[in-house]
Design a protein around this motif. Sequence first.
Motif, PDB file in Angstrom:
ATOM      1  N   ARG A  91       0.946  -1.219  -0.190  1.00 19.64           N
ATOM      2  CA  ARG A  91      -0.003  -0.371   0.727  1.00 19.64           C
ATOM      3  C   ARG A  91       1.210   1.262  -0.128  1.00 19.64           C
ATOM      4  NH1 ARG A  91      -2.966  -0.714   4.310  1.00 19.64           N
ATOM      5  NH2 ARG A  91      -4.434  -1.646   3.097  1.00 19.64           N
ATOM      6  N   ASP A  92       1.810   1.203   0.913  1.00 22.98           N
ATOM      7  CA  ASP A  92       2.738   2.815   0.641  1.00 22.98           C
ATOM      8  C   ASP A  92       3.422   2.537  -0.296  1.00 22.98           C
ATOM      9  OD1 ASP A  92       1.865   2.838   3.397  1.00 22.98           O
ATOM     10  OD2 ASP A  92       3.824   2.001   4.371  1.00 22.98           O
ATOM     11  N   VAL A  95       1.037   4.667  -2.381  1.00 19.75           N
ATOM     12  CA  VAL A  95       1.021   6.225  -1.498  1.00 19.75           C
ATOM     13  C   VAL A  95       1.771   6.809  -1.545  1.00 19.75           C
ATOM     14  CG1 VAL A  95       0.140   7.138   0.752  1.00 19.75           C
ATOM     15  CG2 VAL A  95      -1.076   5.187   0.497  1.00 19.75           C
ATOM     16  N   GLY A 111      -3.448  13.514   7.021  1.00 19.50           N
ATOM     17  CA  GLY A 111      -4.429  14.510   7.279  1.00 19.50           C
ATOM     18  C   GLY A 111      -5.830  13.394   5.822  1.00 19.50           C
ATOM     19  N   PRO A 112      -6.917  14.444   5.917  1.00 22.87           N
ATOM     20  CA  PRO A 112      -7.442  13.763   4.421  1.00 22.87           C
ATOM     21  C   PRO A 112      -7.141  13.659   3.282  1.00 22.87           C
ATOM     22  CG  PRO A 112      -7.638  16.472   5.032  1.00 22.87           C
ATOM     23  CD  PRO A 112      -6.781  15.486   6.258  1.00 22.87           C
ATOM     24  N   LYS A 113      -5.853  14.486   2.972  1.00 28.80           N
ATOM     25  CA  LYS A 113      -5.252  13.703   2.159  1.00 28.80           C
ATOM     26  C   LYS A 113      -4.825  12.381   1.820  1.00 28.80           C
ATOM     27  CE  LYS A 113      -3.248  18.414  -0.850  1.00 28.80           C
ATOM     28  NZ  LYS A 113      -2.296  19.082  -0.487  1.00 28.80           N
ATOM     29  N   ARG A 114      -4.192  12.381   2.600  1.00 34.72           N
ATOM     30  CA  ARG A 114      -3.487  11.053   3.004  1.00 34.72           C
ATOM     31  C   ARG A 114      -4.345   9.987   3.038  1.00 34.72           C
ATOM     32  NH1 ARG A 114       1.545   9.297   3.768  1.00 34.72           N
ATOM     33  NH2 ARG A 114       1.946   7.529   4.413  1.00 34.72           N
ATOM     34  N   ARG A 115      -5.511  10.285   4.043  1.00 33.29           N
ATOM     35  CA  ARG A 115      -6.325   8.846   3.686  1.00 33.29           C
ATOM     36  C   ARG A 115      -7.548   9.201   2.235  1.00 33.29           C
ATOM     37  NH1 ARG A 115      -7.838  11.197   8.012  1.00 33.29           N
ATOM     38  NH2 ARG A 115      -9.577  12.411   7.924  1.00 33.29           N
ATOM     39  N   THR A 116      -7.682   9.961   1.625  1.00 32.01           N
ATOM     40  CA  THR A 116      -8.157  10.334  -0.286  1.00 32.01           C
ATOM     41  C   THR A 116      -6.818   9.257  -0.473  1.00 32.01           C
ATOM     42  OG1 THR A 116      -8.053  12.280   0.142  1.00 32.01           O
ATOM     43  CG2 THR A 116      -8.627  11.114  -2.030  1.00 32.01           C
ATOM     44  N   ARG A 118      -4.558   6.430   0.345  1.00 31.33           N
ATOM     45  CA  ARG A 118      -5.313   5.653   0.736  1.00 31.33           C
ATOM     46  C   ARG A 118      -5.989   4.690   0.264  1.00 31.33           C
ATOM     47  NH1 ARG A 118      -2.585   3.497   5.570  1.00 31.33           N
ATOM     48  NH2 ARG A 118      -4.810   2.136   6.243  1.00 31.33           N
ATOM     49  N   ASP A 119      -7.157   5.823   0.031  1.00 34.39           N
ATOM     50  CA  ASP A 119      -8.582   5.504  -0.566  1.00 34.39           C
ATOM     51  C   ASP A 119      -8.273   4.746  -1.927  1.00 34.39           C
ATOM     52  OD1 ASP A 119      -9.242   4.754   2.084  1.00 34.39           O
ATOM     53  OD2 ASP A 119     -10.669   7.164   1.871  1.00 34.39           O
ATOM     54  N   ASP A 122      -5.762   1.319  -2.364  1.00 36.52           N
ATOM     55  CA  ASP A 122      -6.706   0.196  -1.802  1.00 36.52           C
ATOM     56  C   ASP A 122      -7.410  -0.430  -3.102  1.00 36.52           C
ATOM     57  OD1 ASP A 122      -5.859  -0.120   0.444  1.00 36.52           O
ATOM     58  OD2 ASP A 122      -7.377   0.133   1.723  1.00 36.52           O
TER      59      ASP A 122
END
Lengths: 261, 272
Positions: A91-92, A95, A111-116, A118-119, A122
Amino acid sequence: MSRLVVKDLAKSYGETRVLERVSVTAAPGEFLSLVGASGCGKSTFLKIVLGQETATAGTLTVDGRPVPPEPTTDRGIVYQRYSVFPHLTVRDNLVLVADLKHGGPLARVFGPKRRTARDEADALLERVGLRHAADLYPASLSGGMQQRLAIAQTLLGRPKILLLDEPFGALDPGIRVEMHALLLEIWAEHRMTVLMVTHDIGEAFKLGTRVLVFDKVRRDPQFPGAYGATITYDLPLDRKTRPAAPTDAGVIPGPVLQRSA
Amino acid sequence: MRLVNARPSKGSALALATLPFLVVGTLYVMASMDRLAVNPDDKLLPSLGQMGAAFHTLAVVPDRRSGTLILWADTTASLVRLFSGVGIAATVALTLGIALGFIPRVKATLGAFVAVVSVVPPLAVLPVLFIALGLGETAKIALIALGVGPVMIRDVAQRVAEIPAELVVKAQTLGGNTWTMILRLVLPQVMPRLIVAVRLALGPAWLFLIAAEAIASTEGLGYRIFLVRRYLSMDVILPYVVWITVLAVGTDWLLARLSAAAFPWAHPREAP
């Protein structure tokens, strides 16, 4: 989708000429297969297009602009080996693309950018069948899985031109067929311009819309380095009229097979 | 079965590993008993009891003159010097090694210089350090750092240069620049190797530490050994040597564990 124009490209290492008078135009969305004997300079050509090597002479433009003499995000690459980062989990590895592009001097998005990111990673892992392996390190993946990851990672970079340097050369035949299907799907979706170097003639004809054969037209037996290779055959394959993709070497014209075997 | 194929089981491997220690220990005890039977005041080969008593005194009985527990004061002083020196060397090795191995212009500028400096014998420079930096801690730490640093710099630079060009090119096609590639590609890949370099450097580092302490010091493990040498106090010297060995082995073990825990990708066999 980008137009790649190569004009009169030449490459020498000291006295040895590797490539000479290489001219080719790749229309947006074309899939060029590059074949030729070992050491004929097709990989060197790919490295020049990538910016890893610089041409001795000639010009190279993408959408009319000369390409800088170093790798950029315009051109993505998948190698046969060393294509993913061994110190990052699956995954990384994906990312990381967001980290490098938008992470600033820390090379990390938060933050949100990282979540985006990651999503997105995935979702892409699901797409290439690696979702279950997201937390593993590449060393524990099979060769085919590593190449799936490498392709996914390169795709995330959204290159205008996708370069493939014998991407499936180290894989088992069965896995290779799976990878062909995946690559064709991705290419159909994104319609990017693709250049693929391969040793496998069947693969070159099955995947490409055009097959370019690299070979030397002049030879000097006293001094093998005197002349370089160029494109000797440029075979457009009209996919629409072709009944089915040839799967073995039997359907390939004689001279090409001989030269490239 | 051929010797190359005969693999000992876990139990027998442990027994075989213990064997040389037992042999040396037994030979020592026998030789010591022989000498002490002839002359109970013999100082050369003290009995285990004599050594234990001496070590015990140094460890728990405050020194009559300074009031400190000598063993712990010595250990602290030596370890502070050792880790300061190796720490400085490792920090410099990491920064300079990455720059040398990754940036062609830095290599062109400093490569030959570092190569030359790394062959200067550190002990030959020791007098210069004592003259320039005085006899205090600075000179000792500087000796250790100078002694192990250059080799570590070259090792790190070598490892950085060995990172496959494919990975560096790929990182650039994904948007990496020189700095972000150092941060996300080079640094993580070279850290496990730096730990290996530190483990290898600790051997020479102890050598330089003891050499520096032997020449000018008022406390430290090396200082103590060379001090009591004047009185032929083998009952102190031998336990101190064993103690130094225990410290060295312990440090090495800790570093190996640290590397396995922090960089599991670099230790595929040990990973769960």
